[in-house]
Design a protein around this motif. Structure first.
Motif, PDB file in Angstrom:
ATOM      1  N   ARG A  61       0.874  -1.303   0.013  1.00 48.74           N
ATOM      2  CA  ARG A  61       0.051  -0.013  -0.012  1.00 48.74           C
ATOM      3  C   ARG A  61       0.895   1.386  -0.190  1.00 48.74           C
ATOM      4  O   ARG A  61       0.461   2.106  -0.486  1.00 48.74           O
ATOM      5  CB  ARG A  61      -1.065  -0.013   1.292  1.00 48.74           C
ATOM      6  CG  ARG A  61      -1.804   1.318   1.623  1.00 48.74           C
ATOM      7  CD  ARG A  61      -2.642   0.956   2.632  1.00 48.74           C
ATOM      8  NE  ARG A  61      -3.234   2.259   3.109  1.00 48.74           N
ATOM      9  CZ  ARG A  61      -2.794   3.322   4.076  1.00 48.74           C
ATOM     10  NH1 ARG A  61      -1.578   2.810   4.591  1.00 48.74           N
ATOM     11  NH2 ARG A  61      -3.340   4.031   4.644  1.00 48.74           N
ATOM     12  N   ARG A  62       2.029   1.193   0.820  1.00 51.10           N
ATOM     13  CA  ARG A  62       2.699   2.189   0.950  1.00 51.10           C
ATOM     14  C   ARG A  62       3.719   2.663  -0.421  1.00 51.10           C
ATOM     15  O   ARG A  62       3.831   3.634  -1.023  1.00 51.10           O
ATOM     16  CB  ARG A  62       3.840   2.168   2.046  1.00 51.10           C
ATOM     17  CG  ARG A  62       4.560   3.392   2.292  1.00 51.10           C
ATOM     18  CD  ARG A  62       4.994   3.681   3.706  1.00 51.10           C
ATOM     19  NE  ARG A  62       6.467   4.188   3.687  1.00 51.10           N
ATOM     20  CZ  ARG A  62       6.796   5.202   3.311  1.00 51.10           C
ATOM     21  NH1 ARG A  62       5.874   5.977   2.550  1.00 51.10           N
ATOM     22  NH2 ARG A  62       8.065   5.719   3.503  1.00 51.10           N
ATOM     23  N   LEU A  63       4.199   1.675  -1.062  1.00 51.80           N
ATOM     24  CA  LEU A  63       5.175   1.511  -2.056  1.00 51.80           C
ATOM     25  C   LEU A  63       4.209   2.309  -3.140  1.00 51.80           C
ATOM     26  O   LEU A  63       4.834   2.747  -4.209  1.00 51.80           O
ATOM     27  CB  LEU A  63       5.450   0.203  -2.427  1.00 51.80           C
ATOM     28  CG  LEU A  63       6.696  -0.283  -1.579  1.00 51.80           C
ATOM     29  CD1 LEU A  63       7.057  -1.878  -2.028  1.00 51.80           C
ATOM     30  CD2 LEU A  63       7.823   0.511  -1.460  1.00 51.80           C
ATOM     31  N   LEU A  64       2.972   1.580  -3.233  1.00 52.06           N
ATOM     32  CA  LEU A  64       1.965   2.115  -4.530  1.00 52.06           C
ATOM     33  C   LEU A  64       1.453   3.428  -4.214  1.00 52.06           C
ATOM     34  O   LEU A  64       0.737   4.101  -5.211  1.00 52.06           O
ATOM     35  CB  LEU A  64       0.987   1.078  -4.868  1.00 52.06           C
ATOM     36  CG  LEU A  64       1.593  -0.272  -5.134  1.00 52.06           C
ATOM     37  CD1 LEU A  64       0.641  -1.287  -5.422  1.00 52.06           C
ATOM     38  CD2 LEU A  64       2.628  -0.161  -6.446  1.00 52.06           C
ATOM     39  N   GLY A  65       1.594   4.086  -3.200  1.00 51.47           N
ATOM     40  CA  GLY A  65       1.041   5.141  -2.749  1.00 51.47           C
ATOM     41  C   GLY A  65      -0.631   5.351  -2.574  1.00 51.47           C
ATOM     42  O   GLY A  65      -1.393   6.306  -3.385  1.00 51.47           O
ATOM     43  N   LEU A  66      -1.125   4.271  -1.899  1.00 52.22           N
ATOM     44  CA  LEU A  66      -2.658   4.108  -1.927  1.00 52.22           C
ATOM     45  C   LEU A  66      -3.152   4.673  -0.653  1.00 52.22           C
ATOM     46  O   LEU A  66      -4.479   4.479  -0.261  1.00 52.22           O
ATOM     47  CB  LEU A  66      -3.025   2.563  -2.039  1.00 52.22           C
ATOM     48  CG  LEU A  66      -2.738   2.033  -3.359  1.00 52.22           C
ATOM     49  CD1 LEU A  66      -3.246   0.568  -3.391  1.00 52.22           C
ATOM     50  CD2 LEU A  66      -3.498   2.699  -4.351  1.00 52.22           C
ATOM     51  N   GLU A  67      -2.412   5.333   0.209  1.00 52.52           N
ATOM     52  CA  GLU A  67      -2.793   5.889   1.505  1.00 52.52           C
ATOM     53  C   GLU A  67      -4.111   6.595   1.308  1.00 52.52           C
ATOM     54  O   GLU A  67      -4.820   6.467   2.559  1.00 52.52           O
ATOM     55  CB  GLU A  67      -1.746   6.548   2.084  1.00 52.52           C
ATOM     56  CG  GLU A  67      -0.657   5.770   2.403  1.00 52.52           C
ATOM     57  CD  GLU A  67       0.783   5.657   1.821  1.00 52.52           C
ATOM     58  OE1 GLU A  67       1.738   5.619   1.941  1.00 52.52           O
ATOM     59  OE2 GLU A  67       0.302   6.086   0.277  1.00 52.52           O
ATOM     60  N   SER A  68      -4.003   7.425   0.326  1.00 49.71           N
ATOM     61  CA  SER A  68      -5.250   8.590   0.437  1.00 49.71           C
ATOM     62  C   SER A  68      -6.607   7.881  -0.144  1.00 49.71           C
ATOM     63  O   SER A  68      -7.705   8.604  -0.035  1.00 49.71           O
ATOM     64  CB  SER A  68      -4.761   9.794  -0.480  1.00 49.71           C
ATOM     65  OG  SER A  68      -4.446   9.355  -1.967  1.00 49.71           O
ATOM     66  N   VAL A  69      -6.348   6.754  -0.798  1.00 47.38           N
ATOM     67  CA  VAL A  69      -7.549   6.268  -1.243  1.00 47.38           C
ATOM     68  C   VAL A  69      -8.028   4.861  -0.557  1.00 47.38           C
ATOM     69  O   VAL A  69      -9.189   4.518  -0.666  1.00 47.38           O
ATOM     70  CB  VAL A  69      -7.519   5.917  -2.842  1.00 47.38           C
ATOM     71  CG1 VAL A  69      -7.374   6.787  -3.549  1.00 47.38           C
ATOM     72  CG2 VAL A  69      -6.302   4.873  -2.887  1.00 47.38           C
ATOM     73  N   LEU A  70      -7.338   4.345   0.237  1.00 45.42           N
ATOM     74  CA  LEU A  70      -7.530   3.033   1.283  1.00 45.42           C
ATOM     75  C   LEU A  70      -6.854   3.535   2.592  1.00 45.42           C
ATOM     76  O   LEU A  70      -5.883   3.619   2.796  1.00 45.42           O
ATOM     77  CB  LEU A  70      -6.967   2.005   0.497  1.00 45.42           C
ATOM     78  CG  LEU A  70      -7.076   0.572   1.383  1.00 45.42           C
ATOM     79  CD1 LEU A  70      -8.431   0.219   1.146  1.00 45.42           C
ATOM     80  CD2 LEU A  70      -6.315  -0.522   0.676  1.00 45.42           C
ATOM     81  N   SER A  71      -7.911   3.673   3.416  1.00 43.56           N
ATOM     82  CA  SER A  71      -7.792   4.155   4.726  1.00 43.56           C
ATOM     83  C   SER A  71      -7.111   2.911   5.585  1.00 43.56           C
ATOM     84  O   SER A  71      -7.465   1.747   5.228  1.00 43.56           O
ATOM     85  CB  SER A  71      -9.086   4.695   5.450  1.00 43.56           C
ATOM     86  OG  SER A  71      -9.988   3.829   5.838  1.00 43.56           O
ATOM     87  N   LEU A  72      -6.466   3.093   6.629  1.00 38.54           N
ATOM     88  CA  LEU A  72      -5.877   2.193   7.498  1.00 38.54           C
ATOM     89  C   LEU A  72      -6.301   2.027   8.744  1.00 38.54           C
ATOM     90  O   LEU A  72      -6.404   3.087   9.436  1.00 38.54           O
ATOM     91  CB  LEU A  72      -4.370   2.227   7.387  1.00 38.54           C
ATOM     92  CG  LEU A  72      -3.478   1.307   8.216  1.00 38.54           C
ATOM     93  CD1 LEU A  72      -3.705  -0.054   7.697  1.00 38.54           C
ATOM     94  CD2 LEU A  72      -2.218   1.658   8.309  1.00 38.54           C
ATOM     95  N   GLY A  73      -6.808   0.824   9.345  1.00 43.67           N
ATOM     96  CA  GLY A  73      -6.956   0.740  10.752  1.00 43.67           C
ATOM     97  C   GLY A  73      -5.997  -0.332  11.258  1.00 43.67           C
ATOM     98  O   GLY A  73      -5.735  -1.398  10.610  1.00 43.67           O
TER      99      GLY A  73
END
Length: 341
Positions: A61-73
């Motif tokens: 998720r971090r390598l691909l930069g998906l943080e802003s579209v897929l939230s993390l719990g």
């Protein structure tokens, strides 16, 4: 030894260790063919830094930069027989899903869900229902189905021309290494343990040789294969060597594998998602069949993870034509003191 549930659908049985691999295989795809289309903000990834299978999703998720579209719990490092829990959050409740037990998301979709409550899991925020816990497919889909929302400069972790070789390497790494350490740790008798031990170190010797002439497992950039191996290597000396009796030698006694692991750890996306404190707390506290005192060891010394590795001499570039990810969001940074200083 009586049968008892372990981590991520794994079970201890008399004789050879068995893992329950019947996961929820619903997929989130660009075309929504399973009823779940890739959409920003629709889903929440639930993980824990303690678990190697969940750690993979944090890295990708971090390598691909998906943080802003897929939230993390993030769940805490320990759990009981009922469920992983959100005990790191205020009030021990996930601020988006509004639940304490991850189990509630499973039961929201399957009221009689019969299997273990595992991480990682992706939950649909609006319904509070788990969509999938199929961790192996999950990271592949991040690479292939979430492409519209990947950051500029995201690496190709599962390139089409290398998929066949990546899949072959992943199969051996999974059976012999990722799951091999568990076969050692949860073996129910001496014969099963001896066989598991031999298989594990045969595979590690193969990896030591393979990586002696190439910087990464497949091709000249990081791929899904490196992510899958790294999370086991990161846990080897802190946990598997002693706790799981994988003690022919430590990771830092493999010249090539140790340098390879350090190379990845020092690559953005790998070390900054690795929490050695939570890793140790999880295994030594949860696995009471193996460690009934629940004492968590103070060692090993982690400073070596930051030492030069020299792997650049083999060529290759971790991100290929892409770029490193930016620093992780402040709320997702590993706590101070949980990593080598």
């Amino acid at each position: 030894m009586t049968t008892s549930e372990s981590e991520n659908g794994a079970y201890v049985e008399p004789g050879e260790f068995k893992r329950d691999t019947n996961y929820i295989t619903t997929r989130i795809t660009a075309d929504g063919r399973d009823g779940y289309r890739v959409e920003p903000g629709r889903y929440r990834l639930v993980a824990t830094r303690a678990c190697p299978w969940a750690n993979r999703t944090l890295i990708v998720r971090r390598l691909l930069g998906l943080e802003s579209v897929l939230s993390l719990g993030l769940c805490g490092p320990t759990h009981d027989k009922r469920s992983w829990t959100f005990d790191l959050d205020p009030g021990e409740v996930d601020p988006v899903l509004g639940i304490h037990f991850l189990r509630d998301a499973y039961l929201a979709r399957y009221p009689d869900y019969p299997r273990g409550i595992t991480v990682p899991a992706i939950v649909e925020v609006a319904t509070g229902q788990v969509v999938t816990n199929d961790y192996a497919q999950m990271t592949l889909d991040f690479s292939t189905e979430w492409t519209e929302y990947q950051r500029a400069g995201a690496p190709q972790l599962y390139p089409k021309d290398l998929r066949e070789e990546i899949d072959l390497v992943n199969r051996r790494v999974y059976t012999e290494v990722n799951n091999g350490v568990y076969r050692c740790g949860f073996a129910g008798d001496q014969t099963a343990y001896d066989a598991a031990y031999d298989r594990l170190f045969t595979a590690l010797d193969w990896l030591e040789e393979r990586l002696s002439t190439q910087r990464y497992l497949v091709g000249d950039t990081i791929t899904e294969a490196d992510v899958r191996l790294f999370t086991t290597l990161a846990r080897f000396d802190p946990v598997y060597h002693g706790h799981f009796k994988c003690n022919r030698q430590k990771l830092d006694e493999f010249p090539v594998l140790w340098a390879y692991a350090r190379d990845l750890y020092q690559t953005p996306g790998f070390g900054d998602t690795t929490d050695f404190t939570q890793i140790k707390e999880h295994y030594y506290i949860v696995h009471t069949d193996i460690n009934p005192t629940r004492i968590v060891p103070k060692g090993p010394n982690l400073a070596g993870w930051l030492t030069p590795h020299g792997r650049e001499a083999l060529g290759g570039n971790p991100f290929g034509e892409g770029t490193p990810p930016p620093p992780p969001p402040v709320a997702e940074r590993v706590p101070t003191g949980h990593q080598p200083a």
